[in-house]
Motif scaffolding. Structure first.
Motif, PDB file in Angstrom:
ATOM      1  N   TRP A  52       0.686  -1.212  -0.029  1.00  0.00           N
ATOM      2  CA  TRP A  52       0.065   0.010   0.078  1.00  0.00           C
ATOM      3  C   TRP A  52       0.942   1.209  -0.113  1.00  0.00           C
ATOM      4  O   TRP A  52       0.461   2.162  -0.662  1.00  0.00           O
ATOM      5  N   ARG A  53       1.624   1.223   0.934  1.00  0.00           N
ATOM      6  CA  ARG A  53       2.502   2.511   0.987  1.00  0.00           C
ATOM      7  C   ARG A  53       3.490   2.653  -0.075  1.00  0.00           C
ATOM      8  O   ARG A  53       3.379   3.902  -0.820  1.00  0.00           O
ATOM      9  N   PHE A  60       0.916   9.522  -4.094  1.00  0.00           N
ATOM     10  CA  PHE A  60       0.231  10.834  -4.153  1.00  0.00           C
ATOM     11  C   PHE A  60       0.945  11.809  -3.294  1.00  0.00           C
ATOM     12  O   PHE A  60       0.631  13.030  -3.539  1.00  0.00           O
ATOM     13  N   VAL A  61       1.794  11.511  -2.212  1.00  0.00           N
ATOM     14  CA  VAL A  61       2.550  12.811  -1.549  1.00  0.00           C
ATOM     15  C   VAL A  61       3.321  13.263  -2.449  1.00  0.00           C
ATOM     16  O   VAL A  61       3.337  14.534  -2.565  1.00  0.00           O
ATOM     17  N   LYS A  62       4.179  12.456  -3.399  1.00  0.00           N
ATOM     18  CA  LYS A  62       4.830  13.495  -4.414  1.00  0.00           C
ATOM     19  C   LYS A  62       4.032  14.104  -5.320  1.00  0.00           C
ATOM     20  O   LYS A  62       4.407  15.275  -5.764  1.00  0.00           O
ATOM     21  N   LEU A  63       3.030  13.517  -5.658  1.00  0.00           N
ATOM     22  CA  LEU A  63       2.062  14.300  -6.751  1.00  0.00           C
ATOM     23  C   LEU A  63       1.490  15.625  -6.003  1.00  0.00           C
ATOM     24  O   LEU A  63       1.478  16.862  -6.643  1.00  0.00           O
ATOM     25  N   PHE A  64       0.965  15.665  -4.974  1.00  0.00           N
ATOM     26  CA  PHE A  64       0.441  16.721  -4.018  1.00  0.00           C
ATOM     27  C   PHE A  64       1.588  17.823  -3.716  1.00  0.00           C
ATOM     28  O   PHE A  64       1.314  18.895  -3.812  1.00  0.00           O
ATOM     29  N   TYR A  69       3.447  23.227  -4.640  1.00  0.00           N
ATOM     30  CA  TYR A  69       4.515  23.859  -4.659  1.00  0.00           C
ATOM     31  C   TYR A  69       5.313  24.086  -6.123  1.00  0.00           C
ATOM     32  O   TYR A  69       6.272  24.162  -6.458  1.00  0.00           O
ATOM     33  N   GLU A  70       4.430  24.061  -7.130  1.00  0.00           N
ATOM     34  CA  GLU A  70       4.937  24.066  -8.533  1.00  0.00           C
ATOM     35  C   GLU A  70       5.430  25.541  -8.655  1.00  0.00           C
ATOM     36  O   GLU A  70       6.402  25.752  -9.581  1.00  0.00           O
ATOM     37  N   ASN A  71       4.690  26.597  -8.055  1.00  0.00           N
ATOM     38  CA  ASN A  71       4.798  27.890  -8.470  1.00  0.00           C
ATOM     39  C   ASN A  71       6.036  28.594  -8.051  1.00  0.00           C
ATOM     40  O   ASN A  71       6.714  29.375  -8.330  1.00  0.00           O
TER      41      ASN A  71
END
Length: 72
Positions: A52-53, A60-64, A69-71
């Motif tokens: 699962w992890r 999902f953590v990397k995606l969010f 913080y994209e800007n």
């Protein structure tokens, strides 16, 4: 996202039903084929829960983090 998940579930259910019919004709028992396909789903579920992890949470953590913080 929810629509994609629902469509994926419908496609998976149709694929499973077709596989049960095909396998049932090959082995001569639709009930045994249904139990085999159910077993495959249970094994898949167990593997997904075991990993699962690494499969979902880290992705999902990397995606969010990338989205928020994209800007910067």
């Amino acid at each position: 996202m929810m629509v994609i998940l629902m469509l994926g579930a419908i496609v998976l259910a149709a694929f499973a039903f077709g596989t049960v019919l095909l396998l049932g004709d090959l082995i001569g028992s639709w009930a045994a084929a249904a139990f085999m396909i159910g077993g495959i789903f249970l094994i898949s579920l167990a593997v997904m829960l075991f990993f699962w992890r690494s499969l979902f949470l880290n992705v999902f953590v990397k995606l969010f983090i990338g989205i928020f913080y994209e800007n910067e």
